[in-house]
Design an enzyme around this catalytic site. Structure first.
Site, PDB file in Angstrom:
ATOM      1  N   PRO A  76       0.786  -1.248   0.000  1.00  0.00           N
ATOM      2  CA  PRO A  76       0.000   0.000   0.000  1.00  0.00           C
ATOM      3  C   PRO A  76       0.814   1.291   0.000  1.00  0.00           C
ATOM      4  O   PRO A  76       0.457   2.242  -0.685  1.00  0.00           O
ATOM      5  CB  PRO A  76      -0.825  -0.109   1.293  1.00  0.00           C
ATOM      6  N   THR A 129       2.518   2.072  -5.690  1.00  0.00           N
ATOM      7  CA  THR A 129       2.589   3.505  -5.966  1.00  0.00           C
ATOM      8  C   THR A 129       3.294   4.125  -4.764  1.00  0.00           C
ATOM      9  O   THR A 129       2.720   4.238  -3.692  1.00  0.00           O
ATOM     10  CB  THR A 129       1.199   4.110  -6.160  1.00  0.00           C
ATOM     11  N   LYS A 140       4.151   7.800 -12.411  1.00  0.00           N
ATOM     12  CA  LYS A 140       2.865   7.227 -11.993  1.00  0.00           C
ATOM     13  C   LYS A 140       2.035   8.259 -11.231  1.00  0.00           C
ATOM     14  O   LYS A 140       0.807   8.354 -11.419  1.00  0.00           O
ATOM     15  CB  LYS A 140       3.102   6.004 -11.120  1.00  0.00           C
TER      16      LYS A 140
END
Length: 292
Positions: free
Chosen positions: A69, A99, A174
């Site tokens: 996460p 991410t 991203k």
């Protein structure tokens, strides 16, 4: 492919399990670990050979994918006392699909390289469906010398991958991508709202937009698939997008640029927490737009 290549996945949530399914289908022998027993069981049901901890996983393979996460979790899994650096076999390749924060990736890449390993930041776009189908887009940052080993894995997991440059580049790209996606959801929603008031059919309006220069991934995919259908089941939540946008806000601030539109988008998403729960599908941000 003869003797099966081995690969390990750390983090067996929706994205991690999706990648496991694709890798199994591509002929890899897949090992995995997760802190949640339920995720471990779901992975086992797919055919993943689960390991109780990172040390056991490292004993099975020199190729690791991380899907976690937050950047803090990635740093702990790599550099913590019981992490990859403490237990990896020689010349291990780690690909971080989370991410994460570009600066964290840069620091971890240095630590990995100093220990004789390779680290690539490889965040993904395409959601759980893309992970299961092997059709994600992967944005790669890190040393080019690691690309030959990583390329078969990148090709198995994605329909397209792009090497952006040094470590941290993938994660920066991203965050920029997700900021654009967040903006496109709002601008496309406003376009549809204008169309509604002008008497236009939403599906036909989007068909026209998608044939022209105003199209985006949101107008081509999100609206037809999850918004107009009212399905709102993309597998990506408001909470996850808010987390990514908080990182994007840090990136914007670090540039020193005064970007009015970015700030407006970030503010709208932040304010939406008052009316939309973190567990809601992220496409529901369209409900912040009048007329929808």
């Amino acid at each position: 492919m003869g003797t099966k290549q081995t690969i390990g996945v750390i983090g067996l949530g929706n994205m991690g399990r999706g990648m496991c399914a694709t890798l199994l289908r591509e002929g890899y022998q897949v090992f995995g670990t997760d802190v949640a027993a339920s995720s471990m069981q779901l992975a086992q049901d797919l055919g993943v050979q689960t390991c109780p901890h990172v040390q056991a996983l490292c004993q099975q393979t020199k190729q690791l994918i991380i899907s976690l996460p937050k950047a803090e979790h990635v740093a702990l899994v790599i550099a913590g006392a019981e992490g990859v650096l403490a237990h990896a076999q020689a010349n291990t390749l780690v690909m971080d699909t989370s991410t994460s924060k570009p600066e964290v990736s840069k620091a971890l890449a240095v630590q990995m390289q100093q220990a004789g390993h390779a680290f690539l930041d490889t965040p993904v776009s395409g959601g759980p469906a893309g992970a299961h189908a092997g059709t994600m887009v992967m944005l790669v940052g890190g040393n080019e010398a690691a690309l030959p080993q990583a390329q078969p894995i990148l090709q198995a997991l994605s329909s397209k991958w792009v090497h952006l440059g040094e470590s941290g580049s993938g994660h920066a790209a991203k965050l920029i991508n997700n900021l654009l996606c967040a903006a496109h959801l709002l601008t496309t929603a406003e376009a549809v709202a204008i169309g509604n008031k002008a008497g236009l059919d939403a599906e036909k309006l989007l068909a026209g937009i998608n044939a022209g220069s105003g199209r985006s991934g949101v107008s081509e995919v999100n609206f037809p698939k999850w918004v107009l259908s009212e399905a709102f089941d993309s597998g990506f939540t408001m909470g996850l997008m808010r987390k990514d946008l908080a990182l994007a806000a840090e990136l914007v601030e670090s540039t020193g640029l005064d970007l009015a539109m970015a700030q407006q988008v970030l503010g709208t998403w932040q304010a939406s927490s008052e009316t939309q729960a973190d567990g809601d599908d992220f496409n529901r941000i369209i409900h912040t737009v009048p007329g929808l």
